[in-house]
Write a protein that holds these residues in place. Structure first.
Motif, PDB file in Angstrom:
ATOM      1  N   ASP A   1       0.753  -1.016   0.367  1.00 53.54           N
ATOM      2  CA  ASP A   1      -0.152  -0.179   0.232  1.00 53.54           C
ATOM      3  C   ASP A   1       1.153   1.404  -0.032  1.00 53.54           C
ATOM      4  OD1 ASP A   1      -2.545  -1.311   0.203  1.00 53.54           O
ATOM      5  OD2 ASP A   1      -2.889  -1.106   2.320  1.00 53.54           O
ATOM      6  N   ALA A   2       1.877   1.481   0.497  1.00 56.89           N
ATOM      7  CA  ALA A   2       2.636   2.505   0.609  1.00 56.89           C
ATOM      8  C   ALA A   2       3.624   2.726  -0.317  1.00 56.89           C
ATOM      9  CB  ALA A   2       3.742   2.093   1.314  1.00 56.89           C
TER      10      ALA A   2
ATOM     11  N   GLU B   1       0.675   4.081  -3.001  1.00 56.26           N
ATOM     12  CA  GLU B   1       0.597   5.681  -2.086  1.00 56.26           C
ATOM     13  C   GLU B   1       1.276   6.443  -3.479  1.00 56.26           C
ATOM     14  OE1 GLU B   1      -1.066   8.671   1.130  1.00 56.26           O
ATOM     15  OE2 GLU B   1      -1.210   6.480   0.991  1.00 56.26           O
ATOM     16  N   LYS B   2       2.432   6.157  -3.001  1.00 52.29           N
ATOM     17  CA  LYS B   2       3.965   7.145  -3.193  1.00 52.29           C
ATOM     18  C   LYS B   2       4.080   6.734  -5.041  1.00 52.29           C
ATOM     19  CE  LYS B   2       9.167   7.135  -2.631  1.00 52.29           C
ATOM     20  NZ  LYS B   2       9.947   6.939  -0.953  1.00 52.29           N
TER      21      LYS B   2
END
Length: 76
Positions: free
Chosen positions: A41-42, A45-46
């Motif tokens: 997820d990180a 998003e990035k």
């Protein structure tokens, strides 16, 4: 040397970038560590709007359209 390659399935720009990375590997030895941003997820998003993303020594070398000269110059 390790090059980090952020990608996602079904991304045609990612496929093109993978080919460019393999071509550069013929001239400069390095390892490619590939990451599927959809599995984290990180990372998703990035990088979701930037993929493919090529990172070397914690710096983004290139993203989106990846080309041979830029990658080669960054690794030399």
């Amino acid at each position: 040397m390790i090059v980090h390659f952020y990608t996602r399935p079904g991304c045609h720009l990612c496929e093109d970038a993978r080919i460019v990375l393999k071509l550069v590997q013929e001239d400069v030895p390095f390892e490619i560590k590939e990451y599927n941003i959809e599995e984290d997820d990180a990372l998703h998003e990035k990088y979701m709007l930037m993929i493919p993303v090529v990172v070397f020594e914690n710096e983004i070398i290139q993203y989106g359209q990846v080309d041979y000269p830029a990658i080669l110059d960054a690794l030399l």
